[in-house]
Design an enzyme around this catalytic site. Structure first.
Site, PDB file in Angstrom:
ATOM      1  N   LYS A  25      37.636 -36.427  10.924  1.00 43.48           N
ATOM      2  CA  LYS A  25      36.890 -37.619  10.552  1.00 43.48           C
ATOM      3  C   LYS A  25      36.774 -38.571  11.738  1.00 43.48           C
ATOM      4  O   LYS A  25      35.709 -39.056  12.042  1.00 43.48           O
ATOM      5  CB  LYS A  25      37.545 -38.334   9.363  1.00 43.48           C
ATOM      6  CG  LYS A  25      37.858 -37.436   8.176  1.00 43.48           C
ATOM      7  CD  LYS A  25      36.630 -36.972   7.435  1.00 43.48           C
ATOM      8  CE  LYS A  25      36.876 -35.800   6.493  1.00 43.48           C
ATOM      9  NZ  LYS A  25      37.898 -35.986   5.481  1.00 43.48           N
ATOM     10  N   TRP A  35      40.350 -37.420  -2.988  1.00 44.71           N
ATOM     11  CA  TRP A  35      41.450 -36.876  -2.177  1.00 44.71           C
ATOM     12  C   TRP A  35      42.799 -37.304  -2.745  1.00 44.71           C
ATOM     13  O   TRP A  35      43.737 -36.512  -2.790  1.00 44.71           O
ATOM     14  CB  TRP A  35      41.295 -37.295  -0.718  1.00 44.71           C
ATOM     15  CG  TRP A  35      40.012 -36.788  -0.123  1.00 44.71           C
ATOM     16  CD1 TRP A  35      38.964 -37.526   0.327  1.00 44.71           C
ATOM     17  CD2 TRP A  35      39.627 -35.413   0.043  1.00 44.71           C
ATOM     18  NE1 TRP A  35      37.957 -36.704   0.765  1.00 44.71           N
ATOM     19  CE2 TRP A  35      38.337 -35.414   0.600  1.00 44.71           C
ATOM     20  CE3 TRP A  35      40.247 -34.198  -0.234  1.00 44.71           C
ATOM     21  CZ2 TRP A  35      37.647 -34.227   0.893  1.00 44.71           C
ATOM     22  CZ3 TRP A  35      39.571 -33.011   0.054  1.00 44.71           C
ATOM     23  CH2 TRP A  35      38.290 -33.045   0.615  1.00 44.71           C
ATOM     24  N   ASP A  80      47.862 -40.939   3.419  1.00 42.48           N
ATOM     25  CA  ASP A  80      46.780 -40.095   3.911  1.00 42.48           C
ATOM     26  C   ASP A  80      45.812 -41.023   4.628  1.00 42.48           C
ATOM     27  O   ASP A  80      45.125 -41.834   4.000  1.00 42.48           O
ATOM     28  CB  ASP A  80      46.099 -39.396   2.721  1.00 42.48           C
ATOM     29  CG  ASP A  80      44.892 -38.549   3.141  1.00 42.48           C
ATOM     30  OD1 ASP A  80      44.543 -38.540   4.340  1.00 42.48           O
ATOM     31  OD2 ASP A  80      44.285 -37.913   2.249  1.00 42.48           O
TER      32      ASP A  80
HETATM   33  C1  LIG Z   1      38.501 -35.164   4.377  1.00 47.95           C
HETATM   34  C2  LIG Z   1      39.709 -35.719   3.747  1.00 47.95           C
HETATM   35  C3  LIG Z   1      40.739 -34.892   3.264  1.00 47.95           C
HETATM   36  C4  LIG Z   1      40.658 -33.396   3.327  1.00 47.95           C
HETATM   37  O1  LIG Z   1      40.862 -32.983   4.624  1.00 47.95           O
HETATM   38  P1  LIG Z   1      40.924 -31.434   5.016  1.00 47.95           P
HETATM   39  O2  LIG Z   1      41.357 -31.530   6.451  1.00 47.95           O
HETATM   40  O3  LIG Z   1      39.558 -30.874   4.833  1.00 47.95           O
HETATM   41  O4  LIG Z   1      41.930 -30.768   4.158  1.00 47.95           O
HETATM   42  C5  LIG Z   1      41.845 -35.492   2.713  1.00 47.95           C
HETATM   43  N1  LIG Z   1      41.954 -36.826   2.628  1.00 47.95           N
HETATM   44  C6  LIG Z   1      40.987 -37.650   3.065  1.00 47.95           C
HETATM   45  C7  LIG Z   1      41.152 -39.127   2.938  1.00 47.95           C
HETATM   46  C8  LIG Z   1      39.841 -37.121   3.643  1.00 47.95           C
HETATM   47  O5  LIG Z   1      38.874 -37.935   4.095  1.00 47.95           O
END
Ligand SMILES: *Cc1c(COP(=O)(O)O)cnc(C)c1O
Length: 366
Positions: free
Chosen positions: A202, A111, A178
């Protein structure tokens, strides 16, 4: 842990999925009621206008819960957007990186790499450190953050590789994170950050909503023309309802956050997650058939990853676990082995059951 209604009524399912992932049963139950009849309106939450007072008050309560649980001050806006964390990979540089500017990134996984790539469309990206040399199995520690960068971007938990930043660096430039896979899993000092974002699916709710917490004073400084939907200031002014918000995703996120609060807030979540991590990692280290894939000090409390000392047994263990209704444990293809996500809503009981299953499998193959 959940009753699976497609199976005989007493079958329990232990859901270790990485995302979309397990949510609290009572939040799911309340969402079902809201789908039938929202706040006694005789209509579903997905049938009403988002401009009705009934919805607007839920939206306001969702924001208030985020502020209360994480201690977010008025200096910050709290937004519920669409497009997932992946859209934030481009929205962040669009709003924060000046024309011909530079941003610094810590490259700790898939990511983070995607975030680096998107930022590259907007200016110079300085990858200050990367753990790619060892398949992202650790968090780089000694690096210098350039003081001429517009911001420094980190990924606090690396969902695929099973590493987590257990301390947040002091940054001389605005810090952007993030936090998709560890938000609300523990207390966080929001004041250290200028921007935090997280896809809901998540640890916060279902897919479809993206939480953004942004310090208002850092916006509007790049000199760029920003398309309307990409502009944080547009969404701040519209109070997350510039256009139709993802009503159901926000609703179930709100119900999940209500559960987090009822359980004692993010400090209680941290304790719960530490307990689960201690039990699971102890077994990974003890059991002769399993071994962890990451540096000890960087182990994730959200996505423990491990492989087998006898790889030829992996298929058998997966089947053995699935027969016991343990689901979602197959590792991501870039790591292999297993990933057993242990988000807030997963009870200790499910981790204990997984550990017992690992022990039983070891005895069978000793
Ligand atoms: C799952 C995830 C993403 C991607 O998320 P989307 O909502 O599917 O775009 C980005 N960063 C992290 C750390 C993730 O776990």
């Amino acid at each position: 842990m959940r009753h699976n209604l497609k199976r005989p009524i007493m079958t329990k399912v232990h859901n270790f999925s990485a995302g979309p992932a397990i949510l609290p049963q009572e939040a799911i139950d309340e969402a079902i009621e809201g789908i039938r009849n929202f706040k006694g309106m005789g209509m579903s939450v997905v049938e009403i206008s988002h401009r009705t007072p009934e919805w607007e008050s839920t939206m306001a309560e969702a924001e208030a819960l985020v502020r209360e649980l994480l201690g977010v001050s008025d200096e910050y806006a709290v937004l519920f957007l669409q497009g997932g964390a992946s859209t934030q990979f481009c929205m962040v540089p669009f709003n924060l990186m000046p024309e011909n500017g530079k941003a610094a990134y810590l490259k700790t996984g898939t990511w983070a790499s995607n975030a680096v790539k998107e930022a590259g469309f907007f200016g110079n990206v300085d990858v200050v450190a990367s753990s790619e040399d060892k398949n992202f199995s650790y968090i780089p520690k000694n690096y210098t953050i350039p003081t001429d960068a517009a911001y420094f971007h980190i990924t606090t938990n690396n969902t695929i590789f099973g590493t987590q930043m257990h301390s947040i660096p002091d940054s001389p430039v605005p810090l952007v994170a993030d936090m998709s896979s560890d938000i609300f899993s523990k207390p966080v000092d929001v004041n250290k950050f200028s921007l935090i974002y997280a896809g809901a699916q998540k640890n916060m709710g279902p897919a479809g909503a993206t939480l953004v917490i942004v310090k208002k004073s850092i916006l509007g400084k790049t000199g760029r023309k920003i398309p309307t939907m990409m502009d944080y200031n547009v969404h701040i002014k519209g109070e997350s309802m510039f256009n139709t918000p993802p009503v159901f995703a926000i609703y179930l996120s709100y119900l999940t956050l209500k559960w987090v609060k009822k359980m004692g807030g993010v400090a209680a979540m941290e304790k719960r997650n530490q307990e689960k991590g201690a039990v699971l990692y102890a077994e990974i280290d003890r059991n002769s058939l399993f071994q962890g894939t990451t540096a000890m000090e960087d182990r994730s409390l959200m996505n423990p990853t491990f492989i087998m000392t006898k790889p030829e047994l992996e298929k058998d263990f997966l089947k053995f676990a699935e027969e016991r209704h343990i689901v979602g444990i197959k590792g991501h293809r870039s790591v292999g082995g297993f990933r057993t996500s242990t988000y807030n809503a997963l009870p200790l009981e499910s981790v204990q059951f997984l550990v017992d299953t690992m022990k039983e499998f070891e005895q069978k193959h000793a």
